[in-house]
Scaffold this active site. Structure first.
Site, PDB file in Angstrom:
ATOM      1  N   CYS A  63      44.349   1.925   1.335  1.00  0.00           N
ATOM      2  CA  CYS A  63      44.136   1.305  -0.315  1.00  0.00           C
ATOM      3  C   CYS A  63      45.019   3.107  -0.946  1.00  0.00           C
ATOM      4  O   CYS A  63      46.553   3.562  -1.471  1.00  0.00           O
ATOM      5  CB  CYS A  63      43.145   1.649  -0.676  1.00  0.00           C
ATOM      6  SG  CYS A  63      42.757   1.000  -2.127  1.00  0.00           S
ATOM      7  N   HIS A  73      40.659  -2.877   2.831  1.00  0.00           N
ATOM      8  CA  HIS A  73      39.908  -1.602   3.498  1.00  0.00           C
ATOM      9  C   HIS A  73      38.948  -2.951   4.427  1.00  0.00           C
ATOM     10  O   HIS A  73      38.469  -3.352   4.744  1.00  0.00           O
ATOM     11  CB  HIS A  73      38.516  -0.987   3.320  1.00  0.00           C
ATOM     12  CG  HIS A  73      39.142  -0.888   1.270  1.00  0.00           C
ATOM     13  ND1 HIS A  73      39.086   1.063   1.264  1.00  0.00           N
ATOM     14  CD2 HIS A  73      39.572  -0.896   0.326  1.00  0.00           C
ATOM     15  CE1 HIS A  73      38.735   1.662   0.626  1.00  0.00           C
ATOM     16  NE2 HIS A  73      39.122   0.508  -0.315  1.00  0.00           N
ATOM     17  N   GLU A 124      37.819  -0.859   7.455  1.00  0.00           N
ATOM     18  CA  GLU A 124      36.688  -0.946   7.423  1.00  0.00           C
ATOM     19  C   GLU A 124      35.153  -1.200   7.255  1.00  0.00           C
ATOM     20  O   GLU A 124      34.240  -1.137   7.791  1.00  0.00           O
ATOM     21  CB  GLU A 124      36.519   0.973   7.513  1.00  0.00           C
ATOM     22  CG  GLU A 124      35.993   1.012   5.762  1.00  0.00           C
ATOM     23  CD  GLU A 124      37.633   1.491   4.855  1.00  0.00           C
ATOM     24  OE1 GLU A 124      37.752   2.175   3.994  1.00  0.00           O
ATOM     25  OE2 GLU A 124      38.328   0.836   5.233  1.00  0.00           O
ATOM     26  N   GLY A 156       9.785  15.581  15.348  1.00  0.00           N
ATOM     27  CA  GLY A 156       9.232  13.887  16.164  1.00  0.00           C
ATOM     28  C   GLY A 156      10.554  13.255  15.688  1.00  0.00           C
ATOM     29  O   GLY A 156       9.838  11.784  15.877  1.00  0.00           O
ATOM     30  N   GLY A 157      11.527  13.898  14.897  1.00  0.00           N
ATOM     31  CA  GLY A 157      13.200  12.321  14.471  1.00  0.00           C
ATOM     32  C   GLY A 157      14.046  12.160  15.359  1.00  0.00           C
ATOM     33  O   GLY A 157      13.762  13.054  16.481  1.00  0.00           O
TER      34      GLY A 157
END
Length: 509
Positions: free
Chosen positions: A79, A167, A169, A222-223
């Protein structure tokens, strides 16, 4: 050195998505601002120029120095990147007569061009541009067109340089992955050796070399991020890793006990610290969301610092920083004016003279999950929805009290567990409940009630930057609403949030 694709960012909202698509091909890539191009060497296999909110015709349009890249490395302009190549090469870029936003189809395709190899006739692409390349320079050759854009793509004769106006992606470009594969594998010659196993092997070796016999302290939440960081460090330095898991009283129901047990089962050297009363006392009477965040962050630092000082001779602080955090700090326009303070529970205080180690700072969130699975970590940690550092403190839209925490924990417990029972939990990016500062009239039995309203939220996303509200089945919503109202004392009304981001945010505070 790891073979790398370099992505130069001109401020496009899609730049991170380009990087994720390249990574999905098991090819490593890094994003740099267009004006901070690093020194290039043999490990760089190719360069991609991103899109941009600017026009190449703007007075302040971003202009990169490609003198060490053009002709020396394979180059793909997307682009804005394509329009920049055409404009600076002597072509003509003008405002489009018909602005092309959204879906389009490629008509003409030059399949002798290696970038376009294997693409189908009429394949769908996603356009998003207000300018168009009207005339190409002499040594540029058109490789594809759409019905309204004559030059949808080009190559430069005599060098491995290409440009496309669409694009590749985004999801709506149906063969975008194939086009990117043509570029990074066929044209750049990447060997696709960027895999979870190779990352684990390389990272553990680097950590062993870097840390040696030093002690490292890590705050677990905890994540996903902090947990995967902990397991990688544990493989490298074993018991020299000291993990601290603080219960701020704002976790989900039973979460402190359950997650702490899981950490210990994983063999981590972890200490659980029950500090719920200290946090709740500090939050008493505070309603402002930013004030709540700061109190929670400062209290965490205070407790973490105290616990870290109980460990002798600690040299390093480990953090679960991931790649989007790193990109944010060196973005084209510099750090954002306001970075959400709940993304990190608290920064490193100045008086803690520790060096920082960040084993995940080259990974996106979805890659962190892949690494966690390759490490054999429990699914309920790896698949866990994002959870803010201040926890339920910013999901109680008023001052935080033990009773409000209890109510929200019970509501959240029913909501999340029912999602898991009905196979919906893994189909959404994030789901949670919010306790509103609103009471409404209800009828229970023969009595009128005046009790709390809770909102349920579920969104689909890939990175949290944008999100759509999830269209959960009516059967599920009906069952959850009924269970919450019948089982949670203090709640008589349940609503479902159908706002997307933007304009709304995912969290309410």
């Amino acid at each position: 050195m790891q073979e790398t694709i370099l992505i130069l960012d001109f401020g496009s909202q899609y730049t991170q998505l380009i990087a994720r698509r390249v990574r999905e091909l098991n090819v490593y890539c890094e994003i740099y601002p267009y004006n901070k191009i690093p020194a290039l060497d043999t490990h760089v296999k190719g360069v991609i120029l991103s899109g941009s909110p600017f026009s190449v015709r703007d007075k302040n349009a971003p202009i990169p120095d490609l003198s060490g890249i053009r002709g020396s490395y394979p180059l793909l302009g997307v682009c804005y990147g394509a329009q920049h190549l055409a404009q600076t090469g002597g072509g003509e870029v003008l405002p489009s007569k018909i602005r092309e936003y959204g879906r389009a189809n490629l008509g003409y395709i030059d399949r002798s061009c290696p970038l376009m190899e294997g693409l189908s006739d009429g394949t769908q692409v996603w356009m998003s541009h207000g300018d168009t390349i009207l005339h190409l320079p002499e040594n540029f050759k058109k490789i594809t067109s759409t019905a309204s854009v004559e030059v949808a793509g080009f190559r430069i004769e005599g060098e491995n340089t290409y440009g496309i106006q669409f694009h590749p992606e985004v999801y709506h470009t149906t063969e975008g992955k194939k086009l990117l594969e043509n570029f990074v594998v066929n044209i750049c010659g990447c060997t696709r050796d960027w895999t979870p196993d190779s990352f684990i092997e390389t990272t553990v070796a680097k950590l062993k070399e870097k840390l040696q016999n030093d002690k490292v302290v890590l705050g677990l939440s905890g994540g996903v991020d902090s947990s995967v960081a902990a397991v990688l460090l544990d493989r490298a330095i074993g018991k020299n890793l000291y993990c601290i898991f603080v219960d701020n009283g704002l976790l989900r129901k039973n979460e402190f006990k359950d997650v702490l047990h899981s950490y210990k089962d994983m063999g981590l050297n972890v200490k659980g610290v029950d500090a719920a009363e200290q946090f709740l006392e500090a939050l008493k009477g505070v309603e402002d969301p930013e004030a709540k965040r700061k109190i929670i962050g400062n209290k965490f630092i205070e407790i973490f610092d105290h616990e870290a000082h109980l460990i002798e001779d600690v040299k390093w602080l480990a953090q679960g920083t991931i790649y989007p955090d790193v990109i944010e700090s060196v973005s084209v326009n510099g750090p954002s004016a306001t970075i959400k303070s709940h993304h990190n529970v608290g920064g490193l205080p100045d008086f803690m003279k520790l060096k920082v180690v960040e084993p995940l700072n080259s990974l996106f969130k979805d890659e962190v999950r892949r690494i966690g699975r390759a490490l054999g970590m429990p699914g309920f940690i790896i698949g866990r929805h994002p959870f803010p550092g201040p926890g339920l403190g910013i999901r109680i839209i008023s001052d935080v009290t033990p009773e409000r925490v209890r109510v929200l924990q019970e509501v959240d417990h029913i909501y999340i567990n029912t999602m898991k029972e009905m196979g919906l939990y893994d189909k959404v990016w994030q789901a949670f409940a919010v306790l509103l500062p609103v009471q409404s009239v209800g009828v229970m039995g023969d009595e009128r009630t005046y009790e709390n309203v809770v909102a349920l939220r579920a969104v689909g996303s890939t990175d949290g930057m944008t999100a759509d509200w999830s269209q959960l089945p009516y059967e599920f919503l009906s069952r959850v609403s009924s269970e919450i109202i019948n089982k949670v004392q203090g709640v008589n009304r349940v609503v479902y949030d159908i706002s997307s981001k933007p304009p709304a945010t995912i969290e309410w505070e």
